[in-house]
Design a protein around this motif. Structure first.
Motif, PDB file in Angstrom:
ATOM      1  N   VAL A  89       0.485  -1.434   0.136  1.00 40.61           N
ATOM      2  CA  VAL A  89       0.011  -0.008  -0.044  1.00 40.61           C
ATOM      3  C   VAL A  89       0.619   1.207   0.112  1.00 40.61           C
ATOM      4  CG1 VAL A  89      -2.031   1.501   1.044  1.00 40.61           C
ATOM      5  CG2 VAL A  89      -2.169  -1.132   1.281  1.00 40.61           C
ATOM      6  N   THR A  90       0.473   2.155  -1.198  1.00 41.17           N
ATOM      7  CA  THR A  90       1.578   3.221  -1.451  1.00 41.17           C
ATOM      8  C   THR A  90       0.351   4.698  -1.374  1.00 41.17           C
ATOM      9  OG1 THR A  90       3.287   1.919  -1.994  1.00 41.17           O
ATOM     10  CG2 THR A  90       3.224   4.564  -2.530  1.00 41.17           C
ATOM     11  N   ARG A  91       0.650   5.662  -0.517  1.00 45.82           N
ATOM     12  CA  ARG A  91      -0.238   7.065  -1.023  1.00 45.82           C
ATOM     13  C   ARG A  91       0.329   7.459  -2.046  1.00 45.82           C
ATOM     14  NH1 ARG A  91      -1.143  10.552   4.194  1.00 45.82           N
ATOM     15  NH2 ARG A  91       0.734  11.157   4.116  1.00 45.82           N
ATOM     16  N   ALA A  92      -0.568   7.381  -2.379  1.00 44.38           N
ATOM     17  CA  ALA A  92      -0.240   8.446  -4.060  1.00 44.38           C
ATOM     18  C   ALA A  92      -0.294   9.280  -4.268  1.00 44.38           C
ATOM     19  CB  ALA A  92      -1.023   7.435  -5.268  1.00 44.38           C
ATOM     20  N   ALA A 150      -7.462  10.532   0.527  1.00 44.86           N
ATOM     21  CA  ALA A 150      -5.806  10.369  -0.415  1.00 44.86           C
ATOM     22  C   ALA A 150      -6.476   9.037  -1.276  1.00 44.86           C
ATOM     23  CB  ALA A 150      -5.351  10.180   0.736  1.00 44.86           C
ATOM     24  N   LEU A 151      -5.680   9.365  -2.379  1.00 47.12           N
ATOM     25  CA  LEU A 151      -5.150   8.227  -3.571  1.00 47.12           C
ATOM     26  C   LEU A 151      -4.506   6.945  -2.983  1.00 47.12           C
ATOM     27  CD1 LEU A 151      -6.637   7.326  -6.542  1.00 47.12           C
ATOM     28  CD2 LEU A 151      -4.196   8.795  -6.585  1.00 47.12           C
ATOM     29  N   TYR A 152      -4.223   5.824  -3.330  1.00 44.39           N
ATOM     30  CA  TYR A 152      -3.423   5.101  -2.436  1.00 44.39           C
ATOM     31  C   TYR A 152      -3.730   3.597  -3.935  1.00 44.39           C
ATOM     32  CZ  TYR A 152      -4.625   6.255   2.410  1.00 44.39           C
ATOM     33  OH  TYR A 152      -4.440   7.115   3.425  1.00 44.39           O
ATOM     34  N   GLN A 153      -2.072   3.839  -3.746  1.00 43.62           N
ATOM     35  CA  GLN A 153      -1.317   2.119  -4.727  1.00 43.62           C
ATOM     36  C   GLN A 153      -1.470   1.637  -3.878  1.00 43.62           C
ATOM     37  OE1 GLN A 153       2.055   2.473  -6.769  1.00 43.62           O
ATOM     38  NE2 GLN A 153       1.302   2.111  -8.520  1.00 43.62           N
ATOM     39  N   LEU A 154      -2.481   0.596  -4.513  1.00 49.98           N
ATOM     40  CA  LEU A 154      -2.188  -1.180  -3.818  1.00 49.98           C
ATOM     41  C   LEU A 154      -1.788  -2.313  -4.825  1.00 49.98           C
ATOM     42  CD1 LEU A 154      -5.451  -1.269  -2.239  1.00 49.98           C
ATOM     43  CD2 LEU A 154      -3.647  -1.234  -1.257  1.00 49.98           C
ATOM     44  N   ARG A 155      -0.997  -2.929  -4.527  1.00 48.45           N
ATOM     45  CA  ARG A 155      -0.215  -3.532  -5.223  1.00 48.45           C
ATOM     46  C   ARG A 155      -0.556  -5.539  -4.691  1.00 48.45           C
ATOM     47  NH1 ARG A 155       3.373  -2.341  -9.359  1.00 48.45           N
ATOM     48  NH2 ARG A 155       3.826  -0.012  -9.363  1.00 48.45           N
TER      49      ARG A 155
END
Length: 87
Positions: free
Chosen positions: A1-4, A11-16
């Protein structure tokens, strides 16, 4: 999980995710204190288990990009969505 990106109070998060279902992503984000906007299940139950989603309050979860290697053909597939989230 990265806050983009931080978008005001959201907030917009990037999930992998490596594996898993949509439900697991929802649960993990909620546990981190970052519930998904419009989520009718977490952090509190707003509808029953078999009830349909409320189209006026859609889940704000979007797969922007999907990449995988086909286990049979070994061909890599890569898809990008042009859709955007509705705040």
């Amino acid at each position: 999980v990265t806050r983009a990106a931080v978008l005001g109070e959201h907030a917009l998060y990037q999930l992998r995710p490596v594996t898993g279902q949509r439900h697991q992503l929802r649960l993990h984000l909620c546990a981190l204190g970052a519930p998904i906007l419009g989520d009718a299940f977490y952090p509190r139950v707003l509808r029953g288990a078999g009830e349909p989603d409320d189209p006026a309050r859609p889940l704000q979860l979007l797969a922007r990009e999907l990449r995988f290697i086909d286990p049979v053909s070994r061909i890599e597939h890569h898809f990008r969505s042009q859709l955007t989230l509705r705040w």
